[in-house]
Design an enzyme around this catalytic site. Structure first.
Site, PDB file in Angstrom:
ATOM      1  N   LYS A   1      -5.829  -0.167  -5.388  1.00  0.00           N
ATOM      2  CA  LYS A   1      -6.522   1.098  -5.631  1.00  0.00           C
ATOM      3  C   LYS A   1      -5.613   1.970  -6.475  1.00  0.00           C
ATOM      4  O   LYS A   1      -4.473   1.595  -6.776  1.00  0.00           O
ATOM      5  CB  LYS A   1      -6.811   1.832  -4.307  1.00  0.00           C
ATOM      6  CG  LYS A   1      -7.875   1.213  -3.431  1.00  0.00           C
ATOM      7  CD  LYS A   1      -8.083   2.066  -2.181  1.00  0.00           C
ATOM      8  CE  LYS A   1      -9.065   1.416  -1.231  1.00  0.00           C
ATOM      9  NZ  LYS A   1      -9.219   2.184   0.021  1.00  0.00           N
TER      10      LYS A   1
ATOM     11  N   ASP B   1     -33.826   2.498 -13.394  1.00  0.00           N
ATOM     12  CA  ASP B   1     -34.362   3.148 -12.199  1.00  0.00           C
ATOM     13  C   ASP B   1     -34.334   4.670 -12.350  1.00  0.00           C
ATOM     14  O   ASP B   1     -33.434   5.232 -12.969  1.00  0.00           O
ATOM     15  CB  ASP B   1     -33.532   2.747 -10.979  1.00  0.00           C
ATOM     16  CG  ASP B   1     -33.997   3.443  -9.729  1.00  0.00           C
ATOM     17  OD1 ASP B   1     -35.099   3.115  -9.261  1.00  0.00           O
ATOM     18  OD2 ASP B   1     -33.284   4.342  -9.238  1.00  0.00           O
TER      19      ASP B   1
ATOM     20  N   TRP C   1       0.809  -1.220   0.000  1.00  0.00           N
ATOM     21  CA  TRP C   1       0.000   0.000   0.000  1.00  0.00           C
ATOM     22  C   TRP C   1       0.845   1.275   0.000  1.00  0.00           C
ATOM     23  O   TRP C   1       0.396   2.333   0.443  1.00  0.00           O
ATOM     24  CB  TRP C   1      -0.995   0.003   1.155  1.00  0.00           C
ATOM     25  CG  TRP C   1      -1.982  -1.118   1.022  1.00  0.00           C
ATOM     26  CD1 TRP C   1      -1.940  -2.312   1.666  1.00  0.00           C
ATOM     27  CD2 TRP C   1      -3.114  -1.166   0.150  1.00  0.00           C
ATOM     28  NE1 TRP C   1      -2.985  -3.119   1.261  1.00  0.00           N
ATOM     29  CE2 TRP C   1      -3.724  -2.438   0.324  1.00  0.00           C
ATOM     30  CE3 TRP C   1      -3.686  -0.275  -0.758  1.00  0.00           C
ATOM     31  CZ2 TRP C   1      -4.862  -2.819  -0.381  1.00  0.00           C
ATOM     32  CZ3 TRP C   1      -4.816  -0.660  -1.463  1.00  0.00           C
ATOM     33  CH2 TRP C   1      -5.395  -1.922  -1.274  1.00  0.00           C
TER      34      TRP C   1
ATOM     35  N   GLU D   1     -38.712   2.854 -15.189  1.00  0.00           N
ATOM     36  CA  GLU D   1     -39.409   3.210 -13.958  1.00  0.00           C
ATOM     37  C   GLU D   1     -39.640   4.721 -14.039  1.00  0.00           C
ATOM     38  O   GLU D   1     -38.738   5.507 -13.783  1.00  0.00           O
ATOM     39  CB  GLU D   1     -38.575   2.826 -12.732  1.00  0.00           C
ATOM     40  CG  GLU D   1     -39.329   2.942 -11.430  1.00  0.00           C
ATOM     41  CD  GLU D   1     -38.680   3.874 -10.419  1.00  0.00           C
ATOM     42  OE1 GLU D   1     -39.177   3.940  -9.290  1.00  0.00           O
ATOM     43  OE2 GLU D   1     -37.700   4.560 -10.751  1.00  0.00           O
TER      44      GLU D   1
END
EC number: 2.4.1.18
Length: 671
Positions: free
Chosen positions: A113, A327, A81, A381
């Site tokens: 990451k 949605d 890291w 929707e």
């Protein structure tokens, strides 16, 4: 431009022809712009094959679009890291950063990451195209995970064609589908819940909360990683196994996709991926959704369109989903997100408040999805009722296959809350269930997950309330329970019987699941007590939930056996508000409802095609929790009336017990 058929078919749209034709041309122009280099939307929507982490024959390649970044380095357990130069990406133009690594540099399962630098700051970020994101159980920190199994997943069903005639959807949530208090898995769902859905007769499942989201209680609506199936439910391969198994049983799998907004989180999400506020989202006062505590995509940016369109193709190609329920479409269509707007006239849809960029995106998304799979299913929707939403693009529409009939559950709630049983009028019920645009197919439903959340009530709970806790045993003759069971069946059958596209049920509601949904949160002590489904209730023979489930099975089977049931004309035969009786015909079936709470009718007559009829379904059957007052063995013959002889109609006379419904099949002319 020739007049679009949506305008030809609806003269009331003529005053707004310029706006409709304009949005149609916008989509044509944008498509030409996007596909200039690739030749098609299908070829254009390949961002996931370029960006993100990929294993190649010579090693690994990782790319990220981050135009505001001044430096990007991969960090992870492979670097302890820490930031090392050997893991630094290089800019290769147009805001794209890239790094190529040797095969031994990364291994399947490792966490990583990006450490992103920008003018005046830096921060850890999960890549936008990460396909696997996991949360550490102790620290609760999310990280991307290298996901490159040695053996690729092998599909048993290579090509699947959904059955949409009619489309019968079982809406579900993987995490709360299990009995135990905890988070369910893809495998548990495949092994324990899927067989129930198969037995119940539904031909599609609509899965919520697939895209990774940091907060479980968001119901999957605050998405952080758009390309990663939620790891809290299992691995990508386990999701594929579930979809494959559904296809083996002839069940389509629809994904609830959220492209209307995104989570505000910056470390986990796209909020400030490259340090800027306007990379994927608006940079001004439109950035934050005023009601949802989330961020709004800038659909005017081609890079955002590339990201979202590629996302649609990714889920179709990589996971074999059969389509999407989009949605929050209302929020996308209008600059004000449709908040506080009544939409009382056509002018409300063409008053300049429409987000033309979002409309263009939705139009192109539908074109792309059907280009990738012409049998794919798309559902909007959407609650404002914008004309053309579920009309084909070539006709001038936005191109969805269906729209959710969101007014129907609102209607049932209003009836249950505000009307006495004796004031339920058949004219009102029939009008509400059949009032829709002729050129648009809808998904009708009594209730979805929305009506089951804390703060609301399911239909069964509105009907029976706390009496459910004490009086759902067979043999317990409780008036509230008897009323609730009777009306639950009637409401569901009349809603299903009038569909013009499809029907939806949320898991557990088919048997009257008694509890609301409440995800673990601080306010309930992080409890999973209500974030699950109590399947044992329907399995226990001494309880009455099985009677409701049996009726649901019977009505689903009834319409499933009729090819293209949803396309048959709905012909009203009789509605009389004084008597609270409604009768209508579809094909050879006649549906009869007596909504009266206390009045039963002997030899109640109404005009129907002359001939012989047999009862094929009765809500009063004892196996469905009824009283058995309807003799289903009797054949009914119409009585001739010279006044209606030219119409070939006669009087069909039936016994109609209070609060019952029955379905009769026309057999032949009795003359």
């Amino acid at each position: 431009m020739a007049t679009l058929s949506i305008i030809k078919n609806d003269p009331w749209l003529e005053p707004y022809a310029d706006a409709i034709e304009g949005r149609h041309q916008d989509a044509i122009n944008k498509e030409k712009e996007l596909i200039a280099a690739d030749g098609s939307l299908k070829a254009f929507a390949n961002a996931y094959n370029y960006f993100g982490l990929h294993r190649t024959p010579t090693g690994w390649v990782f790319r990220e679009w981050a135009p505001n970044a001044t430096g990007i380095t991969l960090i992870g357990d492979f670097s302890k890291w820490k930031e090392y130069v050997k893991y630094a990406l290089k800019p290769i133009g147009n805001g794209v950063w890239e790094i190529k690594l040797k095969p031994e540099a990364l291994h399947h399962g490792q966490l990583y990451k990006m450490l992103v630098h920008w003018e005046g700051g830096m921060g850890e970020r999960i890549p936008a195209y990460a396909t696997r994101v996991v949360q550490d159980e102790q620290s609760k920190i999310f990280s991307a995970q290298v996901w490159a199994p040695e053996k690729p997943f092998k599909w048993k069903v290579r090509r699947f064609v959904p059955d949409t005639r009619p489309l019968l959807i079982y809406e579900c949530h993987i995490g709360m589908a299990q009995e135990r208090e905890g988070v369910g898995t893809y495998t548990e769902f495949k092994d324990k819940v899927l067989p129930r859905i198969v037995a119940d007769g539904y031909n599609a499942i609509q899965i919520m909360a697939i895209q990774e989201h940091p907060y479980y209680g968001s119901f999957g609506y605050h998405v952080s990683s758009f390309y990663a199936p939620s790891s809290r439910f299992g691995t990508p391969e386990e999701l594929k196994e579930l979809i494959d198994a559904a296809h083996e049983h002839g069940i389509a799998v629809i994904m609830d996709i959220v492209h209307s907004h995104a989570v505000k989180n910056e470390v986990e999400g796209l909020g400030r991926l490259d340090g800027s506020y306007n990379q994927y989202f608006y940079g001004d006062d439109r950035r934050e959704h005023p009601a949802w505590d989330s961020l709004c995509f800038d659909y005017g940016k081609n890079q955002v369109l590339h990201f979202l369109l590629s996302n649609c193709k990714y889920w179709l190609d990589e996971f074999h989903f059969d389509g999407f329920r989009f949605d929050g479409v209302t929020s996308m269509l209008y600059y004000n997100h449709g908040l506080g707007q009544a939409f009382g006239s056509y002018g409300d849809y063409y008053n300049g408040g429409q987000d033309t960029n979002a409309i263009t995106y939705l139009t192109l998304a539908n074109k792309l999805i059907h280009e990738v799979n012409r049998k794919a299913i798309t559902i909007a929707e959407e609650m404002s009722g914008m004309p053309g939403l579920a009309t084909p693009f070539k006709a001038g529409g936005i191109g969805f296959d269906y729209r959710m009939a969101m007014g129907i559950p609102d209607y049932w709630i209003k009836m249950l809350k505000e009307k006495k049983d004796e004031d339920w009028h058949p004219t009102s019920i029939f009008w509400e269930l059949t009032n829709r645009r002729a050129d648009e197919k809808t998904i009708s439903y009594v209730e979805s997950h929305d009506q089951a959340l804390v703060g609301d009530k399911t239909v069964i709970f509105r009907l029976i309330d706390d009496q459910m806790y004490w009086h759902m045993m067979k043999g317990d003759d409780n008036a509230a329970v008897n009323r609730g069971i009777a009306m639950h069946k009637m409401i569901r059958l009349v809603t299903l019987a009038t569909i013009n596209g499809g029907y939806l049920n949320f898991m557990g509601n088919e048997f009257g699941h008694p509890e609301w949904i409440d995800f673990p949160r601080e306010g309930n002590g992080w409890s999973y007590k209500y974030a699950r489904r109590q399947w044992d209730l329907v399995d226990r023979e001494e309880l009455r939930y099985g009677e409701l489930n049996a009726f649901d099975n019977a009505m689903i089977e009834l319409v499933s056996d009729i090819y293209d049931f949803q396309a048959l004309p709905v012909e009203k035969l009789w509605d009389k508000d004084d008597d609270q009786v409604l009768a209508f015909k579809r094909g050879d079936l006649v549906f009869v409802f007596n909504w009266a709470p206390f009045k039963s009718y002997t030899d109640y007559g109404f005009l129907a095609p002359e001939g012989e009829y047999e009862v094929v379904l009765s809500s009063d059957n004892k196996k469905f929790g009824g009283f058995g007052n309807i003799d289903e063995g009797i054949r009914h013959f119409t009585q001739h009336d010279e006044l209606y002889a030219d119409d070939h109609k006669g009087w069909l006379k039936l016994y109609l017990p209070a609060r019952t419904c029955q379905v009769l099949r026309y057999r032949h002319n009795n003359k």
